[in-house]
Structure formats: structure tokens, C-alpha cells
Design a protein around this motif. Structure first.
Motif, PDB file in Angstrom:
ATOM      1  N   GLY A   1      34.421  28.665  40.772  1.00  8.66           N
ATOM      2  CA  GLY A   1      34.783  27.681  39.772  1.00  8.66           C
ATOM      3  C   GLY A   1      35.738  28.206  38.722  1.00  8.66           C
ATOM      4  N   ASN A   2      36.320  29.387  38.964  1.00  5.16           N
ATOM      5  CA  ASN A   2      37.328  29.908  38.041  1.00  5.16           C
ATOM      6  C   ASN A   2      38.633  29.166  38.248  1.00  5.16           C
ATOM      7  OD1 ASN A   2      35.866  32.139  36.818  1.00  5.16           O
ATOM      8  ND2 ASN A   2      35.992  33.107  38.833  1.00  5.16           N
ATOM      9  N   LEU A   3      39.183  28.676  37.173  1.00 11.32           N
ATOM     10  CA  LEU A   3      40.501  28.055  37.209  1.00 11.32           C
ATOM     11  C   LEU A   3      41.532  29.180  37.208  1.00 11.32           C
ATOM     12  CD1 LEU A   3      41.708  25.230  37.196  1.00 11.32           C
ATOM     13  CD2 LEU A   3      41.742  25.318  34.710  1.00 11.32           C
ATOM     14  N   MET A   4      42.469  29.118  38.141  1.00  9.59           N
ATOM     15  CA  MET A   4      43.455  30.179  38.323  1.00  9.59           C
ATOM     16  C   MET A   4      44.852  29.595  38.157  1.00  9.59           C
ATOM     17  SD  MET A   4      41.041  32.262  39.419  1.00  9.59           S
ATOM     18  CE  MET A   4      41.936  33.701  39.897  1.00  9.59           C
ATOM     19  N   ARG A   5      45.813  30.499  38.061  1.00 11.16           N
ATOM     20  CA  ARG A   5      47.201  30.064  38.124  1.00 11.16           C
ATOM     21  C   ARG A   5      48.015  31.145  38.819  1.00 11.16           C
ATOM     22  NH1 ARG A   5      50.340  30.633  32.349  1.00 11.16           N
ATOM     23  NH2 ARG A   5      49.791  32.795  32.044  1.00 11.16           N
ATOM     24  N   LEU A   6      49.091  30.692  39.445  1.00 15.73           N
ATOM     25  CA  LEU A   6      50.055  31.591  40.063  1.00 15.73           C
ATOM     26  C   LEU A   6      51.183  31.819  39.069  1.00 15.73           C
ATOM     27  CD1 LEU A   6      50.153  29.871  43.542  1.00 15.73           C
ATOM     28  CD2 LEU A   6      49.200  32.130  43.051  1.00 15.73           C
ATOM     29  N   VAL A   7      51.597  33.061  38.945  1.00  7.73           N
ATOM     30  CA  VAL A   7      52.669  33.416  38.025  1.00  7.73           C
ATOM     31  C   VAL A   7      53.759  34.105  38.829  1.00  7.73           C
ATOM     32  CG1 VAL A   7      53.294  34.751  35.986  1.00  7.73           C
ATOM     33  CG2 VAL A   7      51.028  33.698  36.137  1.00  7.73           C
ATOM     34  N   ALA A   8      54.985  33.618  38.666  1.00 13.13           N
ATOM     35  CA  ALA A   8      56.131  34.197  39.372  1.00 13.13           C
ATOM     36  C   ALA A   8      56.842  35.192  38.463  1.00 13.13           C
ATOM     37  CB  ALA A   8      57.090  33.103  39.803  1.00 13.13           C
ATOM     38  N   ASP A   9      57.082  36.387  38.987  1.00 11.35           N
ATOM     39  CA  ASP A   9      57.865  37.419  38.305  1.00 11.35           C
ATOM     40  C   ASP A   9      58.976  37.836  39.252  1.00 11.35           C
ATOM     41  OD1 ASP A   9      56.180  37.528  36.064  1.00 11.35           O
ATOM     42  OD2 ASP A   9      54.848  38.939  37.076  1.00 11.35           O
ATOM     43  N   ASP A  10      60.206  37.506  38.907  1.00  6.06           N
ATOM     44  CA  ASP A  10      61.355  37.802  39.769  1.00  6.06           C
ATOM     45  C   ASP A  10      61.108  37.250  41.165  1.00  6.06           C
ATOM     46  OD1 ASP A  10      62.729  39.091  37.659  1.00  6.06           O
ATOM     47  OD2 ASP A  10      61.608  40.936  38.063  1.00  6.06           O
ATOM     48  N   ASP A  11      60.895  38.116  42.151  1.00  3.02           N
ATOM     49  CA  ASP A  11      60.700  37.665  43.530  1.00  3.02           C
ATOM     50  C   ASP A  11      59.254  37.770  43.990  1.00  3.02           C
ATOM     51  OD1 ASP A  11      63.373  37.031  43.870  1.00  3.02           O
ATOM     52  OD2 ASP A  11      63.883  39.066  44.504  1.00  3.02           O
TER      53      ASP A  11
END
Length: 122
Positions: free
Chosen positions: A49-59
Motif C-alpha cells: 500500500g505504499n504510494l510510489m513514483r517514478l523519477v527520471a534522471d537523464d536517461d
């Protein structure tokens, strides 16, 4: 209800088109993402139930745990819409605790009969 802080697969990802993907490992989740795509993710939740996010760094893309609650009503609406439009299966019940609801999504997704075309909403 945030769970633990360490991401625990499987992961539920819902994009802005309403499509659901389930990932069984962090590596599979990260490997399937491209930096421009991370902005299209509307929900990313681990099995606890952890809310996550994807983070983009360069490539590259990495995963972060957010310190916020899941909007369960919005999640249920998204999941219901997906199951009605893309499967021949009923969506998960809403009367379950959050972790059980997520487990039900994972199980139903794995056993779902997917449609070749989207069913129109009535």
C-alpha cells in the motif's frame, strides 16, 4: 495507509490512459519505463500500500516511496473502469481493507480474460 518504506513487489501501475500493468519485481518495473513515460503514471503502488513514483534522471528511471496516503476512491474508480473496459471479469470488491484490495487486484489481473477491444462505457 502507507505500509513499509521499502518497496515490496508486486507493483500496480496505472497510466493516464487507464491501462493497468502489474510488475513482479523492481527491476522489471524500472526496465519497462522510459523517462518521458514517468509523467503518464497516475498510480504506482506496491503490495503493502505504499504510494510510489517514478523519477527520471537523464536517461535513467528510479523508484521513490512517497509519504502520502492512497486516494482509495480514485484508485477503485480507475481499477473498476479498467476491468469493465478491458476484461470479461468483475472488478475487485470495494469492501476490503487496502492491502487485501491490492492483493485482489493482483490476483484478478493475473487470471483475467482480456478483451481485444475496449468495451464502451454505457
Amino acid at each position: 495507509m502507507p505500509g513499509t518504506n521499502d518497496p515490496r513487489p508486486p507493483f500496480l501501475l496505472i497510466d493516464d490512459g487507464g491501462w493497468i500493468n502489474i510488475y513482479n519485481s523492481t527491476d522489471d518495473l524500472i526496465d519497462d519505463q522510459e523517462p518521458p513515460f514517468v509523467d503518464e503514471v497516475t498510480f504506482l503502488i506496491d503490495s503493502q500500500g505504499n504510494l510510489m513514483r517514478l523519477v527520471a534522471d537523464d536517461d535513467s528511471v528510479h523508484l521513490e516511496t512517497l509519504d502520502s496516503e492512497i486516494d482509495l476512491n480514485r484508485l477503485q474508480e480507475s481499477v473498476d473502469r479498467f476491468f469493465r473496459a478491458w476484461t470479461d471479469n468483475a472488478p475487485p470488491r470495494h469492501d476490503l481493507p487496502t492491502k487485501d484490495y491490492l492483493s485482489e487486484i493482483f490476483a484478478l489481473y493475473r487470471s483475467a480474460t482480456f478483451r481485444g477491444r475496449m468495451r464502451k462505457e454505457r
